[in-house]
Motif scaffolding. Structure first.
Motif, mmCIF file in Angstrom:
data_model
loop_
_atom_site.group_PDB
_atom_site.id
_atom_site.type_symbol
_atom_site.label_atom_id
_atom_site.label_comp_id
_atom_site.label_asym_id
_atom_site.label_seq_id
_atom_site.Cartn_x
_atom_site.Cartn_y
_atom_site.Cartn_z
ATOM 1 N N TYR A 67 19.068 7.026 29.447
ATOM 2 C CA TYR A 67 19.360 8.162 28.582
ATOM 3 C C TYR A 67 20.862 8.395 28.501
ATOM 4 O O TYR A 67 21.570 8.326 29.507
ATOM 5 C CB TYR A 67 18.627 9.409 29.071
ATOM 6 N N SER A 68 21.315 8.645 27.281
ATOM 7 C CA SER A 68 22.731 8.959 27.079
ATOM 8 C C SER A 68 23.052 10.261 27.786
ATOM 9 O O SER A 68 22.161 11.060 28.106
ATOM 10 C CB SER A 68 23.037 9.069 25.582
ATOM 11 N N SER A 69 24.359 10.509 28.008
ATOM 12 C CA SER A 69 24.764 11.643 28.836
ATOM 13 C C SER A 69 24.572 12.983 28.156
ATOM 14 O O SER A 69 24.489 14.010 28.821
ATOM 15 C CB SER A 69 26.228 11.478 29.249
ATOM 16 N N GLY A 70 24.531 13.008 26.828
ATOM 17 C CA GLY A 70 24.325 14.277 26.136
ATOM 18 C C GLY A 70 25.454 15.263 26.303
ATOM 19 O O GLY A 70 25.252 16.470 26.290
ATOM 20 N N THR A 71 26.697 14.770 26.465
ATOM 21 C CA THR A 71 27.831 15.669 26.703
ATOM 22 C C THR A 71 28.225 16.442 25.450
ATOM 23 O O THR A 71 28.779 17.527 25.532
ATOM 24 C CB THR A 71 29.052 14.871 27.200
ATOM 25 N N THR A 72 27.994 15.887 24.270
ATOM 26 C CA THR A 72 28.333 16.588 23.030
ATOM 27 C C THR A 72 27.093 16.902 22.214
ATOM 28 O O THR A 72 27.186 17.567 21.189
ATOM 29 C CB THR A 72 29.301 15.758 22.169
ATOM 30 N N GLY A 73 25.933 16.418 22.618
ATOM 31 C CA GLY A 73 24.704 16.655 21.887
ATOM 32 C C GLY A 73 23.522 16.555 22.811
ATOM 33 O O GLY A 73 23.578 16.964 23.973
ATOM 34 N N PHE A 74 22.404 16.007 22.322
ATOM 35 C CA PHE A 74 21.203 15.885 23.127
ATOM 36 C C PHE A 74 21.035 14.443 23.605
ATOM 37 O O PHE A 74 21.303 13.503 22.857
ATOM 38 C CB PHE A 74 19.985 16.322 22.309
ATOM 39 N N PRO A 75 20.584 14.254 24.864
ATOM 40 C CA PRO A 75 20.386 12.899 25.376
ATOM 41 C C PRO A 75 19.359 12.122 24.543
ATOM 42 O O PRO A 75 18.391 12.690 24.040
ATOM 43 C CB PRO A 75 19.870 13.135 26.801
ATOM 44 N N LYS A 76 19.599 10.825 24.410
ATOM 45 C CA LYS A 76 18.693 9.942 23.672
ATOM 46 C C LYS A 76 18.340 8.755 24.564
ATOM 47 O O LYS A 76 19.202 8.201 25.229
ATOM 48 C CB LYS A 76 19.355 9.454 22.373
ATOM 49 N N GLY A 77 17.078 8.358 24.551
ATOM 50 C CA GLY A 77 16.628 7.249 25.376
ATOM 51 C C GLY A 77 16.899 5.919 24.701
ATOM 52 O O GLY A 77 16.407 5.659 23.604
ATOM 53 N N ALA A 78 17.695 5.051 25.363
ATOM 54 C CA ALA A 78 18.036 3.733 24.827
ATOM 55 C C ALA A 78 17.176 2.679 25.519
ATOM 56 O O ALA A 78 17.140 2.600 26.749
ATOM 57 C CB ALA A 78 19.516 3.429 25.036
ATOM 58 N N ARG A 79 16.502 1.848 24.735
ATOM 59 C CA ARG A 79 15.577 0.842 25.249
ATOM 60 C C ARG A 79 16.324 -0.482 25.450
ATOM 61 O O ARG A 79 16.939 -1.003 24.527
ATOM 62 C CB ARG A 79 14.408 0.667 24.275
ATOM 63 N N HIS A 80 16.249 -1.032 26.669
ATOM 64 C CA HIS A 80 16.951 -2.269 27.000
ATOM 65 C C HIS A 80 15.984 -3.313 27.555
ATOM 66 O O HIS A 80 14.934 -2.990 28.117
ATOM 67 C CB HIS A 80 18.043 -2.007 28.040
ATOM 68 N N THR A 81 16.380 -4.562 27.407
ATOM 69 C CA THR A 81 15.651 -5.688 27.989
ATOM 70 C C THR A 81 16.405 -6.185 29.218
ATOM 71 O O THR A 81 17.562 -5.808 29.462
ATOM 72 C CB THR A 81 15.527 -6.835 26.983
ATOM 73 N N ASP A 82 15.773 -7.061 29.997
ATOM 74 C CA ASP A 82 16.482 -7.687 31.118
ATOM 75 C C ASP A 82 17.746 -8.395 30.619
ATOM 76 O O ASP A 82 18.804 -8.328 31.256
ATOM 77 C CB ASP A 82 15.583 -8.708 31.819
ATOM 78 N N ALA A 83 17.629 -9.064 29.481
ATOM 79 C CA ALA A 83 18.763 -9.829 28.961
ATOM 80 C C ALA A 83 19.929 -8.925 28.595
ATOM 81 O O ALA A 83 21.089 -9.240 28.893
ATOM 82 C CB ALA A 83 18.331 -10.651 27.748
#
Length: 370
Positions: free
Chosen positions: A18-34
């Motif tokens: 999740y992004s830090s949300g320092t200027t807005g709302f946190p957003k969940g970022a989806r990542h792979t192992d790669a």
């Protein structure tokens, strides 16, 4: 470049940050192992980590930077030292005992290291010895670096100073400088793109601008996330040709260096004039009576927004007033319309674990009182 993600389920996605949300709302970022492993590319190739290094994670390991440093350890066989909670009194001593060669990652951590070195120096038995005797450099990227931090690190702690990089939750560790790069670049730049990283600087209508011109930094490469948990956010997050809109304003220098000049969402619009909060903060941080500062835009019925400075005064400094601040800004050549119109004195600026000022919280604390 690959096309933007479609938002469909991806069996390879095993990480959500999740992004830090320092200027807005946190957003969940989806990542792979790669993509997670690729987040360590620039540390291996540009910072030159190997099995003799002792890297440190001074922030929560669940942050995207934690996964990148862990990947670094797996790839290079370097030691990785974690602290459960970063106590500014005890954590620096623990990192010193383990022989850390890299210290990170933002101003609150760095000041703790400086204070630990000063306390170490005060013990007569130690003389001029370094507390962090194996230190190679500071590694930064969680928040903008204070002016003068690079030179102060060398003078007080040794090593090659500050290796300031650039990255996001959606695209970790996009690039760094290298030890031995020209000091003038190390003081001001946010590194150069790492292996496979492509930068496209664009104006508001999406047109790519020439090298050396300011615009939004858009990015593509192996560590790019696959999309947000809320897939409805993906359409606006990517350009038609697959670059991610970082929201960072910057310049891609003809020699490859990246300079961060501000945030699209951290721009104060006053009477239709844009004010970079980062520019104002960098001026105010040169004031001898200011230890910390965060600049935010507050609603104003006449001008749209006004510039407000939240300040922690330096220890022993006399009372700071808004007229004092305005006079200092004039002396430094800051345009009048960029000069703060409100001053809030704080004991501490609220920050997340990565050292970023929680500007949304600061803004809301003032508007709630209005």
């Amino acid at each position: 470049p690959p096309p933007p993600p479609t938002g469909d389920a991806d069996a390879d996605v095993r990480w959500v940050f999740y992004s830090s949300g320092t200027t807005g709302f946190p957003k969940g970022a989806r990542h792979t192992d790669a993509s997670v492993i690729a987040g360590s590319n620039s540390m291996v190739s540009q910072l030159g980590f190997d099995e003799t290094d002792v890297a440190s994670i001074a922030f929560p390991i669940a942050h995207i930077g934690g996964s990148s440093v862990l990947s670094l350890g797996l790839r290079t066989a370097c030691k990785v030292v974690l602290v459960d909670i970063f106590d500014p009194r005890t954590a620096p001593l623990a990192l010193a005992r383990h022989g850390s060669t890299m210290l990170g990652s933002a101003a609150p951590h760095f000041h703790a290291y400086f204070n630990a070195q000063a306390a170490f120096n005060a013990q007569a038995a130690h003389g001029p010895e370094r507390l962090f005797g194996r230190l190679r450099f500071f590694m930064a990227g969680g928040a903008p670096s204070e002016p003068g931090m690079h030179d102060r690190a060398i003078a007080e702690l040794g090593g090659d100073g500050l290796m300031n990089g650039w990255g996001l939750t959606e695209f970790p560790m996009a690039g760094y400088p290298s030890p031995g790069d020209p000091p003038e670049r190390l003081r001001t730049a946010a590194g150069r793109p790492g292996p496979g990283v492509r930068i496209s600087v664009r104006d508001p209508d999406g047109t790519e601008v020439a090298r050396g011109q300011e615009g939004e930094l858009c990015i593509a490469g192996p560590q790019l996330f696959t999309g947000y948990v809320d897939a409805s956010l993906d359409a606006e997050a990517f350009t038609p040709d697959g670059y991610f809109h970082t929201g960072d304003l910057g310049i891609h220098h003809p020699e490859g260096w990246i300079y961060i000049t501000g945030r699209l969402k951290d721009v104060i619009v006053r009477n239709a004039e844009n004010i970079s909060a980062l520019e104002v903060e960098n001026v105010l941080l040169t004031h001898p009576g200011i230890a910390e500062v965060a600049v935010v835009g507050l609603p104003d019925p006449r001008t749209g927004e006004r510039c407000a400075a939240f300040v922690v005064q330096a220890e022993g400094a006399g009372p700071l007033t808004l007229p004092d601040l305005a006079a200092f800004c004039r002396e430094k050549g800051l345009a009048v319309y960029k000069t703060p119109e409100r001053l809030e004195l704080l004991d501490a600026i609220p920050r997340n674990a990565m050292g970023k000022a929680l500007k949304k919280q600061l803004r809301e604390s003032v508007t709630a009182d209005a």
